[in-house]
Design an enzyme around this catalytic site. Structure first.
Site, mmCIF file in Angstrom:
data_model
loop_
_atom_site.group_PDB
_atom_site.id
_atom_site.type_symbol
_atom_site.label_atom_id
_atom_site.label_comp_id
_atom_site.label_asym_id
_atom_site.label_seq_id
_atom_site.Cartn_x
_atom_site.Cartn_y
_atom_site.Cartn_z
ATOM 1 N N CYS A 370 0.822 -1.215 0.000
ATOM 2 C CA CYS A 370 0.000 0.000 0.000
ATOM 3 C C CYS A 370 0.855 1.265 0.000
ATOM 4 O O CYS A 370 0.328 2.369 0.012
ATOM 5 C CB CYS A 370 -0.948 -0.002 1.194
ATOM 6 S SG CYS A 370 -2.137 -1.367 1.151
ATOM 7 N N GLU A 372 2.807 2.764 2.269
ATOM 8 C CA GLU A 372 2.902 3.705 3.373
ATOM 9 C C GLU A 372 4.177 3.512 4.184
ATOM 10 O O GLU A 372 4.429 4.243 5.136
ATOM 11 C CB GLU A 372 1.696 3.596 4.311
ATOM 12 C CG GLU A 372 1.599 2.307 5.114
ATOM 13 C CD GLU A 372 0.746 1.266 4.438
ATOM 14 O OE1 GLU A 372 0.186 0.395 5.133
ATOM 15 O OE2 GLU A 372 0.632 1.308 3.194
#
Length: 680
Positions: A370, A372
């Site tokens: 993702c 992050e």
């Protein structure tokens, strides 16, 4: 007093919360969000089956998680003779318990599922507590099969894995030696056996060895129960299929340097195998070079028709170069939302953007699915989610940040079964304290107040990191803050996910359940709409839950592409020293021409970004989110009665899906990737 033998064979006294304290919460109603949606997701996804055959209640899940967290701390402190203070630990643990129970912060889905269970406390598989990982193929000359085996092993433990294509050309795929007698490997009924079979197959091609054949007889048949953790076996078919498909890929590449396509094909086929083995929540991301037509065409199924059955298993991104021309990449994004972008120079040079370059993460090689977390090769990360909107004032939020930080830091005390991973993690102690409900906070308190909370909150975390790192006698975490996309964890707390705005203030959220789930009857009694899942009518049901995100909140369609980029940059500047996970949605008819200019400007303010064209999905049946108006919402809510799950054996949650043996522990239905079943 409870004692247990830990995975090293030592007698360890478990930490336990005071019984009088726990009794206060047994009859308290948890503040689940969104009209029963939060409770349903909890019951389906995180409530484990206890020894008495009943499923956990929220107070019991929180107790297990907190006691597991403090047992990890206690074991570390006492094994290093650092001085454990039982009274102070009890006081601290009670505060953490209250803040998780009231959903001021939540551990990741993996933590809610695995913390304090035999997965960690008996078998020592602490990797299962981590969200994501990254592995580079750059060292294929030394590693050969290791990056591929790492991805398979981690995926089977529920960890999402990122990888790159830098190994292309590093080795020659020699092919199997057909003049030598075939070798047969009898695959044990274990997770380790499955990974070993992959290693033997790959290295037979990489080193020009005898052809490897496999005996699947010991793998229990599909449908047989798994005694240790519940659930049923997937049988040997997913493994046999991945062996056969990887053979085809390597036969095609034999006699030549390994290609970008071969690397990604193998990784994607592994991902398909894991999904076929019943882990719906695995995730992959691959990073390639921006000037590689071979890489950019991997999801062009006119060019690569053979990849259509498994290309969906990864998000495909590029290592974008600062100052590059984004025109051609922007055109591809309009068609299918890829590639995503990772600015490796920024990932290495900066922590929070406002602090200027510090270069302390110069060994970063990629990121998680993702995006992050900036990660080194073989590094894992643990993320924890905080909900600023669930606090009345900053002082209360600052207290929550202490325990959110402490949970994640405690997870770094648990070693994994991979030496390369331990070497990185012992040095970095990287964690990610995230914020969710950003849209709700901005709506109710304004962007200026959010800026203050983020800046002050970041400083609070750094102070706690200094103190607790000294107490544990470990290095300070190289980075501590992120913005994750959430998934189902934020649904428990009634928060919007990460920095993203909702598609609509009012909407129907659809949740998939097994046709045989005992959760269905109480939902039906409470008046929820339930129908067979389109395309899986024989096995799956879909439950509809009406949701109100809150008064005055804007919708994603109301935010321009520029405003979304700017919000991501705002959080990268004031909060995230790791990264901000953001998927910018855009109108392909009116905003397509703005993609390249946005990327050109914000490349100096971000570390990563992805984009997705916004289409009308009304033609698709049973989409996970369906926008509705207030009248329909009120009508749907009015027909709902009291939802009471009572005593339920929740087989939805108590499965270590994929496993073929009691030693094969997979964190199932993990919340951070919960919507993957819809995303492809």
């Amino acid at each position: 007093m409870l004692w247990e033998i830990d995975y090293k064979g030592y007698l360890m006294e478990k930490f336990t919360l005071s019984e009088n304290f726990i009794n206060k919460f047994k009859r308290k109603k948890p503040p689940f969000g969104f009209n029963g949606l939060g409770e349903l997701v909890y019951m389906r996804t995180y409530s484990r089956i206890k020894e008495d055959g009943k499923n956990e209640r929220w107070w019991e899940t929180v107790q297990r998680v907190v006691e597991g967290t403090y047992s990890m701390q206690k074991n570390w402190i006492e094994s290093h003779q650092l001085g454990w203070n039982a009274w102070q630990a009890q006081k601290s643990a009670q505060d953490m318990y209250e803040r998780i129970f009231t959903m001021k912060f939540l551990p990741p889905g993996r933590g809610l599922w695995a913390m304090g269970t035999p997965i960690t406390e008996e078998k020592g598989l602490y990797a299962a507590l981590n969200n994501c990982a990254f592995v580079s193929t750059k060292t294929l000359k030394e590693d050969y099969s290791k990056p591929f085996c790492f991805l398979m092993d981690a995926s089977m433990l529920g960890v999402g894995v990122g990888f790159d294509t830098k190994g292309a050309g590093e080795i020659v795929v020699k092919g199997v030696d057909k003049d030598r007698d075939e070798q047969t490997y009898e695959i044990p009924d274990t997770r380790e056996g499955w990974v070993e079979s992959l290693k033997l197959l790959l290295e037979s091609y990489f080193h020009g060895q005898a052809s490897m054949m496999f005996d699947y007889a010991k793998i229990r048949p599909a449908g047989e129960p798994i005694a240790g953790f519940g659930g049923v076996s997937s049988g040997h078919e997913p493994l046999k299929e991945v062996h056969e498909e990887i053979r085809k890929v390597l036969d095609k590449n034999s006699g030549e340097p390994i290609t970008v396509t071969t690397i990604v094909d193998i990784m994607n086929l592994i991902g398909k195998c894991v999904v076929a083995g019943n882990v719906r929540r695995t995730a992959e991301i691959v990073f390639g070079e921006p000037d590689s037509e071979e890489y950019l065409d991997l999801k062009n199924y006119k060019v690569n028709p053979h990849r259509e059955t498994y290309g969906w298993t990864s998000n495909n991104s590029i290592f974008a170069e600062l100052g590059m021309d984004y025109t051609e990449a922007a055109k591809r994004i309009v068609d299918n939302g890829e590639p995503g972008f990772a600015w490796l120079d920024n990932m290495r040079k900066y922590s929070r953007m406002k602090n200027g370059g510090d270069n302390k993460d110069h060994r970063v090689a990629g990121g998680n699915p993702c995006l992050e977390q900036s990660l080194e090769s073989y590094e894992l990360c643990c993320l924890v989610e905080t909900f600023p909107s669930n606090h009345d004032n900053f002082e209360d939020y600052a207290r929550t940040l202490k325990y959110a930080y402490l949970y994640a830091k405690s997870v770094t005390l648990g070693k994994t079964h991979w030496s390369d991973t331990n070497r990185v993690m012992l040095r970095n102690r990287r964690i990610g304290c995230s914020v969710s409900g950003v849209a709700q906070f901005i709506t109710n308190r304004g962007l200026g107040e959010l800026k203050n909370w983020l800046n002050d909150g970041y400083d609070v975390i750094q102070e706690w990191d200094k103190m607790y790192s000294d107490w544990f006698a470990v290095p300070k975490s190289i980075k501590t803050t992120s913005v994750k996309p959430s998934g189902t964890v934020s649904l428990l707390a009634g928060a919007t996910p990460g920095l993203h705005y909702p598609e609509s203030r009012f909407y129907i959220r659809r949740i998939r359940l097994s046709k045989h789930s005992e959760l269905l009857e109480p939902l039906k009694k409470a008046g929820y709409t339930i129908e067979p899942a389109f395309g899986s009518e024989d096995t799956t049901m879909v439950v509809e839950v009406p949701v109100d995100v809150g008064e005055g909140i804007r919708t994603a369609a109301e935010l321009s592409i520029w405003e979304q980029f700017n919000l991501a940059a705002f959080l990268q500047r004031h909060w995230a020293d790791n990264q901000v996970s953001c998927t910018v949605t855009f109108n392909p008819d009116t905003e397509a021409e703005q993609i390249a200019p946005c990327l050109n400007y914000y490349q100096y303010h971000l570390k990563g970004i992805s984009l997705l064209p916004r289409h009308d999905y009304g033609a698709y049946k049973q989409m996970p989110y369906e926008a509705i108006d207030e009248k329909i919402y009120e009508k749907e809510v009015k027909k709902l009665g009291k939802l009471s799950f009572g005593v339920i054996k929740n087989e939805e949650a108590d499965v270590d899906k994929f496993c073929n043996n009691d030693s094969c522990e997979v964190v199932p239905l993990t919340g951070d990737n919960d919507d993957q079943e819809y995303s492809n």
